[in-house]
Enzyme design. Structure first.
Site, PDB file in Angstrom:
ATOM      1  N   HIS A 441      52.097  41.972  45.438  1.00 49.70           N
ATOM      2  CA  HIS A 441      51.196  40.939  45.541  1.00 49.70           C
ATOM      3  C   HIS A 441      50.500  40.352  44.592  1.00 49.70           C
ATOM      4  O   HIS A 441      50.137  39.114  44.439  1.00 49.70           O
ATOM      5  CB  HIS A 441      50.251  41.756  46.572  1.00 49.70           C
ATOM      6  CG  HIS A 441      49.073  40.866  47.221  1.00 49.70           C
ATOM      7  ND1 HIS A 441      49.171  40.452  48.365  1.00 49.70           N
ATOM      8  CD2 HIS A 441      47.992  40.237  46.536  1.00 49.70           C
ATOM      9  CE1 HIS A 441      48.002  39.646  48.795  1.00 49.70           C
ATOM     10  NE2 HIS A 441      47.459  39.557  47.658  1.00 49.70           N
ATOM     11  N   GLU A 442      49.792  40.982  43.667  1.00 53.58           N
ATOM     12  CA  GLU A 442      48.993  40.375  42.710  1.00 53.58           C
ATOM     13  C   GLU A 442      50.001  39.917  41.604  1.00 53.58           C
ATOM     14  O   GLU A 442      49.753  38.779  40.918  1.00 53.58           O
ATOM     15  CB  GLU A 442      48.446  41.748  41.917  1.00 53.58           C
ATOM     16  CG  GLU A 442      47.461  42.487  42.580  1.00 53.58           C
ATOM     17  CD  GLU A 442      46.496  41.420  43.272  1.00 53.58           C
ATOM     18  OE1 GLU A 442      46.144  40.352  42.973  1.00 53.58           O
ATOM     19  OE2 GLU A 442      45.750  41.965  44.569  1.00 53.58           O
ATOM     20  N   HIS A 448      51.904  32.427  40.272  1.00 51.35           N
ATOM     21  CA  HIS A 448      51.634  31.159  40.941  1.00 51.35           C
ATOM     22  C   HIS A 448      50.653  30.468  39.727  1.00 51.35           C
ATOM     23  O   HIS A 448      50.643  29.123  39.687  1.00 51.35           O
ATOM     24  CB  HIS A 448      50.676  31.224  42.219  1.00 51.35           C
ATOM     25  CG  HIS A 448      50.432  30.474  42.629  1.00 51.35           C
ATOM     26  ND1 HIS A 448      49.230  30.091  43.752  1.00 51.35           N
ATOM     27  CD2 HIS A 448      50.852  29.061  42.857  1.00 51.35           C
ATOM     28  CE1 HIS A 448      48.916  28.918  44.320  1.00 51.35           C
ATOM     29  NE2 HIS A 448      49.913  28.341  43.902  1.00 51.35           N
TER      30      HIS A 448
END
Length: 649
Positions: A441-442, A448
């Site tokens: 997730h991180e 991004h």
């Protein structure tokens, strides 16, 4: 090509250095405003570069205060906060800068590229949301509110950290730790006066270990009660923050803070958000009730909140023959990290090369990222729990991909922080599968930010991305932590090197949506509470009453009266999620929809994955995420994908 900025922070001179930087910035702004012919190149770009340099100076302090918290970092950060907040507020309310941006936009919008126009549009909106166009007295009050809000949010976070660190439960009876995994017991065990004892704390790995496996119900309740009643002094901070947010929103022309919050998000109205959440609630509740019935059958007594994790683990083992402890030897931290790198290399052609540099902690590491043999960015990893680090997991951007005064490219960097079990010289850090999901997730957030190819810093990486879309890339990537093809890249027994067997992978896949409807209700409880809480200036008992009212619909197990969850809800009272916690579910619709497309295409043969790199990651915040999603998928997002992802029918 410029090198990366060295991570450094001199606490002794920080305040003086900060004041000098801000004085120089104010003089530069005055000089820029005196220009007769202001253009994007001569006015907007220099301000962006100035802001980026200030971020590079300030970020190491805020990072250290989170990961290596001490009396010195606390004092320096607390002293710096009102200074930086006052400066930022003054800039955001400067009518001359606001008018210059509007004039430049009108004069040059036809000749500027989409990144530059996006910078202007977001800045103009930002100035208006800061009250730049309002009278002097209103702006003065807004400035006072901003300074006070930042102080309160910092105090909320510090109170929570102090309360978390202050508690420990010492257990001497071996029966009270029977069934707790050996790796968790090893971390809790210590010798004192010739007696073996076990220390459990409110740090996440320790807290989760006892709540999930601890056999003594009274001890579970004691630890649970300590956790959900932390930092009672935060109740007063909540009242003050809510009042200030409501007043600020009214001064800016909004009915309430929720309405103000949506002005810069994808969602178009408070009704659309509440309708979205209500639809998920209605679709999930029946299945959640069935899940609770099944769980209740595992206990001879009526289930309480402090029982759910314990009996869920028992039920999970019974239904799927799954035992978290069986899996942990296959999820040794370094192996998982390296396997995740291999996965990202196959999916996006990213190569990771370790950097030899001294950082803030001996267990912190850094890697340079290359795409197609070209250096693109740097990532800093700090993955293990310690007392000086605040709880949870997060990505914090450091440098941002952009161009400098000479037009040279500046590369991006970011911090990826988790609180995984600590390794020792005798035992490695063995993760739960949930930890693996958290890491993915991180990492989704991190890439991004650092793989953006935008030249304007204010819309590069995660900058400029709507808040209710910022979780899209993180949730998209975390879904792959359940895919067999991906798991086999890193799930290897830390002693034997054996790749995780297919039957164990199948157990993980089968159990993925175990109690998922109940989990959905819990997240909806947080989201609805947050959003409704910011529709007026709730105070005192009204805050608890609102939460109780929402729990009548969302909490299928009655919550104890001593549970003051709100006093620890750092996402909305110390983070950026106020009136925006719904964003997790809003973005999850986008992530689920895109994920299923990639899986259906075969993951590593997916054209959608390659397009995701080129459109979403490459594009940063230079366009609305809604526009990027339509470019990626050729249509709007399908809400049913979220229900499918959670196995809710």
């Amino acid at each position: 090509m410029s090198k990366f900025v060295k991570f450094q922070c001199n606490l002794d001179t920080f305040i003086d250095d900060l004041n000098n930087i801000l004085d120089a910035n104010n003089k530069q702004i005055d000089a820029l405003l005196k220009q007769n012919d202001k253009t994007y190149a001569s006015f907007v770009k220099p301000i962006q570069i100035m802001d980026e340099k200030l971020e590079l100076f300030f970020t190491p302090l805020s990072h250290l205060n989170s990961v290596n918290n001490s009396d010195d970092t606390q004092k320096t950060y607390s002293d710096a906060l009102p200074i930086i907040t006052e400066y930022s507020t003054n800039i955001s309310q400067n009518i001359d800068i606001y008018n210059a941006y509007k004039e430049i936009f009108e004069n040059e919008k036809e000749t500027l590229n989409h990144e530059q126009n996006r910078v202007l549009e977001l800045n103009i909106q930002g100035f208006e949301l800061s009250g730049a166009h309002l009278d002097a007295e209103t702006k003065k009050r807004l400035a006072e509110i901003n300074i006070k809000k930042s102080e309160l949010q910092n105090n909320f976070s510090q109170n929570l950290l102090n309360a978390t660190n202050a508690y420990e439960k010492i257990i001497t009876n071996e029966k009270d730790v029977e069934g707790i995994p050996a790796s968790d017991l090893e971390g809790a065990k210590f010798e004192e006066d010739g007696v073996t004892k076990y220390r459990f704390t409110l740090q996440m790995p320790s807290y989760i270990a006892y709540m999930t496996y601890g056999p003594n119900r009274d001890i579970r309740e004691e630890i649970y009660k300590a956790y959900v009643s932390r930092a009672p002094q935060n109740a007063q901070i909540i009242d003050e923050l809510l009042a200030l947010r409501h007043e600020m929103s009214n001064l800016l022309g909004f009915k309430n803070y929720s309405e103000y919050s949506l002005a810069s998000k994808m969602a178009d109205s408070t009704d659309s958000v509440l309708s979205f959440l209500d639809k998920l609630l209605k679709n999930s509740k029946a299945q959640a009730k069935e899940e609770l019935k099944e769980l209740q059958n595992m206990s001879e007594t009526k289930l309480e909140s402090f029982d759910s994790a314990f009996y869920s683990e028992i039920l999970k083992k019974k239904k799927y023959s799954i035992d978290e402890e069986e899996f942990r030897p296959y999820f040794e931290q370094k192996s998982v990290v390296n396997g995740m790198f291999e996965f990202l290399n196959k999916l996006f052609s990213i190569e990771f090369k370790k950097v030899d540099e001294e950082l803030w902690d001996e267990k912190a590491t850094s890697y340079d990222l290359y795409v197609d043999n070209k250096l693109r960015s740097r990532l800093y990893f700090d993955l293990e729990a310690r007392k000086s680090k605040r709880g949870g997991a997060w990505m914090h951007n450091f440098q941002t991909h952009s161009t400098d005064e000479s037009g040279d490219i500046k590369l991006a960097s970011a911090f990826l922080v988790c609180n995984f079990p600590s390794s020792t010289k005798d035992s490695p850090s063995l993760l739960r599968h949930d930890d693996v999901v958290t890491l993915f997730h991180e990492m989704g957030h991190a890439i991004h930010h650092v793989l953006s190819n935008v030249k304007e810093s204010e819309v590069s990486g995660v900058n400029g991305v709507e808040w209710d879309a910022v979780e899209f890339p993180s949730q998209f990537l975390e879904n792959f932590a359940y895919e067999p093809k991906v798991l086999k890249m890193f799930a290897k027994h830390h002693k034997t090197g054996e790749v995780i067997p297919d039957e164990m992978i199948q157990k993980l896949v089968d159990s993925k949506n175990f109690m998922s409807a109940s989990g959905m209700l819990r997240q909806l409880e947080f989201s609805i509470f947050d959003f409704k809480l910011h529709t007026k200036a709730y105070k005192g008992n009204e805050v608890q009453n609102l939460l109780n009212e929402i729990r009548e619909e969302t909490a299928l197990i009655q919550t104890p009266s001593y549970n003051k969850f709100q006093n620890g809800f750092a996402h909305i009272f110390a983070g950026g999620y106020a009136a925006g916690y719904y964003s997790y579910k809003w973005a999850e619709v986008l992530s689920a929809d895109a994920f299923f497309r990639v899986v259906d295409e075969g993951i590593f043969d997916s054209s959608t994955a390659k397009n995701y790199l080129d459109i979403v990651l490459d594009g940063g915040g230079a366009k609305s995420m809604g526009e990027y999603f339509n470019l990626l998928m050729g249509r709007d997002a399908d809400t049913d994908s979220l229900l499918r992802l959670n196995g809710i029918k």
